[in-house]
Enzyme design. Structure first.
Site, short mmCIF file in Angstrom:
data_model
loop_
_atom_site.label_atom_id
_atom_site.label_comp_id
_atom_site.label_asym_id
_atom_site.label_seq_id
_atom_site.Cartn_x
_atom_site.Cartn_y
_atom_site.Cartn_z
N TYR A 135 0.85 -1.21 0.00
CA TYR A 135 0.00 0.00 0.00
C TYR A 135 0.87 1.25 0.00
CZ TYR A 135 -3.75 -3.22 1.15
OH TYR A 135 -4.65 -4.25 1.10
N SER A 136 0.50 2.22 -0.83
CA SER A 136 1.23 3.50 -0.87
C SER A 136 0.87 4.34 0.34
CB SER A 136 0.82 4.30 -2.10
OG SER A 136 1.37 3.73 -3.23
N TYR A 173 -2.04 -0.31 -11.18
CA TYR A 173 -2.36 -1.69 -10.76
C TYR A 173 -3.70 -2.11 -11.35
CZ TYR A 173 -4.00 1.77 -7.37
OH TYR A 173 -4.51 2.91 -6.78
N CYS A 213 -0.77 7.64 -10.76
CA CYS A 213 -1.03 6.50 -9.87
C CYS A 213 -2.51 6.14 -9.92
CB CYS A 213 -0.61 6.86 -8.44
SG CYS A 213 -0.68 5.45 -7.32
N GLU A 234 2.71 4.48 -11.18
CA GLU A 234 2.45 3.36 -10.27
C GLU A 234 1.00 2.96 -10.52
OE1 GLU A 234 4.78 3.00 -6.91
OE2 GLU A 234 3.03 2.94 -5.61
#
Ligand code: A2P
Length: 411
Positions: free
Chosen positions: A201-202, A411, A369, A409
């Site tokens: 987790y960021s 996902y 992101c 970043e």
């Protein structure tokens, strides 16, 4: 008598299963599909890997950077690596191979020139980024944090159940930078009866803590109830985190990440492009700037933030309270009743003049992101606004990557 033929030696590329956080970055980055995984490990196929090194810089933990000199015929196969719990030690090479002078052993890196810029973003941080610490706590040596806050940051009547979770580290050191991430070890066992792997987790808070001066940090976590295709799925770690109560203990590893970092020099501008929980690092960076608003050191902040509706946009209330001369906010809402569907890339095009002006300034860094799908759309939009301004996108794109000024970043 004939002398025995020297055994062919391979510098075998391996991934350390004890450090790897299974984030999939290496598999995504590998230009020749040499990396694969199962529910246990990520591994490199010795028959495919050509040692191009494309996967090494993006790995947030350094788990990817392991090499063993092996006789090629005895290289560790994919199936064997998938079963590993830890890396094997160095093996002595047979006489015929060991007798070769070191310079004759083909280094993996000699086999192919690294593909320049195989990734869409940079693999180096901005020149002025602060020094990040990584891997201070590992799967073998996790640290225990205490939950000091957990509340929902999206409308309660919406499907997007996104939580802001604050973890306190007490007296233990946990130095972090905006843009870094941590790993959470959910309790219990997976379907194979093994402990769950860490989930990454960021950070949503800046380097000096969720509350300035406190040894704590925050995360932005979306409760996963369905997979990418929309089928019902129970996210092990996201549900665990979203259900935590104050004073619960959590096993944490990390920190991770050494490239998605913010510039540290005065008057650096940030273009931040995110969707959903991809807002976490943007919140961290924005908060870093907000806390030093009176120093006069801040450059410009330009934010493009995508969500289905205002009520599904995490931190909507606090975000809209920020002064307009501090941050330029552009919300792309895709399912707001009575409004046309808009994505972040549409707004980048609408704000072409401002984007171009910032792109032309070498003090500007760009951070993207969120959903994987927006990667291509954002790159296309950046290219279009650049070309409209009479500039060559491929030259600018290469410069942004070389100078650590464009980071993804997704996902
Ligand atoms: P959409 O309404 O089309 O799903 P989510 O809530 O699923 O995390 O998504 C956050 C936002 O990102 C939503 O507004 C979603 O729109 C949008 N989105 C989905 N796909 C893309 C894409 N390829 N590029 C940019 N934004 C996207």
């Amino acid at each position: 008598m004939n002398a025995p033929l020297p055994a062919e030696v391979l510098k075998q590329h391996l991934i350390d299963p004890e450090i790897c956080i299974r984030c999939n970055t290496c598999e995504e980055t590998c230009p020749i599909k040499a990396i694969t995984h199962d529910s246990n490990n990520y591994v490199v196929d010795p028959d495919i890997c050509n040692g191009c090194m494309a996967c090494v810089p993006p790995c947030p933990t350094g788990a990817i950077d392991n090499w063993r000199l092996m006789v090629r015929a005895e290289a560790y196969g994919v199936q064997e690596q998938l079963g590993w719990e830890e890396l094997p030690g160095e093996k002595a090479l047979p006489e015929t191979a060991a007798a070769l002078p070191a310079d004759d052993v083909p280094a993996a890196t000699d086999l192919a020139a690294p593909a320049p810029f195989s990734a869409p973003g940079a693999t180096v941080p901005p020149w002025s980024a602060a020094h990040p610490y990584v891997n201070l706590y590992t799967h073998k040596t996790p640290m225990t944090a205490t939950v000091v806050g957990n509340y929902r940051v999206t409308g309660v009547d919406t499907e997007s159940d996104i939580h802001h979770i604050v973890l306190d580290f007490g007296e233990l050191p946990f130095p972090v930078l905006e843009g870094q991430s941590i790993g959470i070890l959910p309790p219990g066992l997976d379907a194979q009866g093994r402990p769950h792997h860490a989930r990454q987790y960021s950070l949503a808070s800046p380097r000096d803590g969720e509350r300035a001066g406190y040894n704590n940090l925050s995360l932005t976590v979306k409760r996963v109830t369905e997979d990418h295709a929309g089928a019902a799925a129970h996210g092990v770690c996201s549900n665990y985190l979203c259900d935590l109560a104050k004073n619960d203990k959590v096993q944490v590893i990390g920190p991770f990440g050494h490239t998605f970092l913010m510039p540290n020099h005065p008057r650096a501008n940030l273009i931040m492009i995110c969707t959903g929980t991809g807002s976490a690092p943007m919140r961290a960076m924005t908060e870093r700037y907000r806390r030093r608003i009176d120093t006069g050191e801040n450059g410009r902040l330009l934010l493009f933030f995508g969500a289905r509706t205002e009520r599904e946009l995490p931190y909507f209330g606090p975000l809209m309270k920020l002064p307009r001369d501090f941050i330029d906010i552009n919300l792309a809402l895709s399912r707001e009743t009575g409004q046309p569907k808009r994505y972040v890339q549409d707004l980048i095009r609408e704000r072409a003049a401002s984007v171009r002006e910032l792109l032309a300034d070498c003090n500007t860094c760009i951070y993207v992101c969120g959903l994987k799908g927006m990667e291509v759309g954002v790159l296309d939009a950046l290219r279009d606004v650049t070309v409209q301004g009479g500039q060559d996108w491929s030259i600018l794109h290469d410069a942004l990557r070389r100078e650590g000024r464009l980071h993804f970043e997704t996902y």
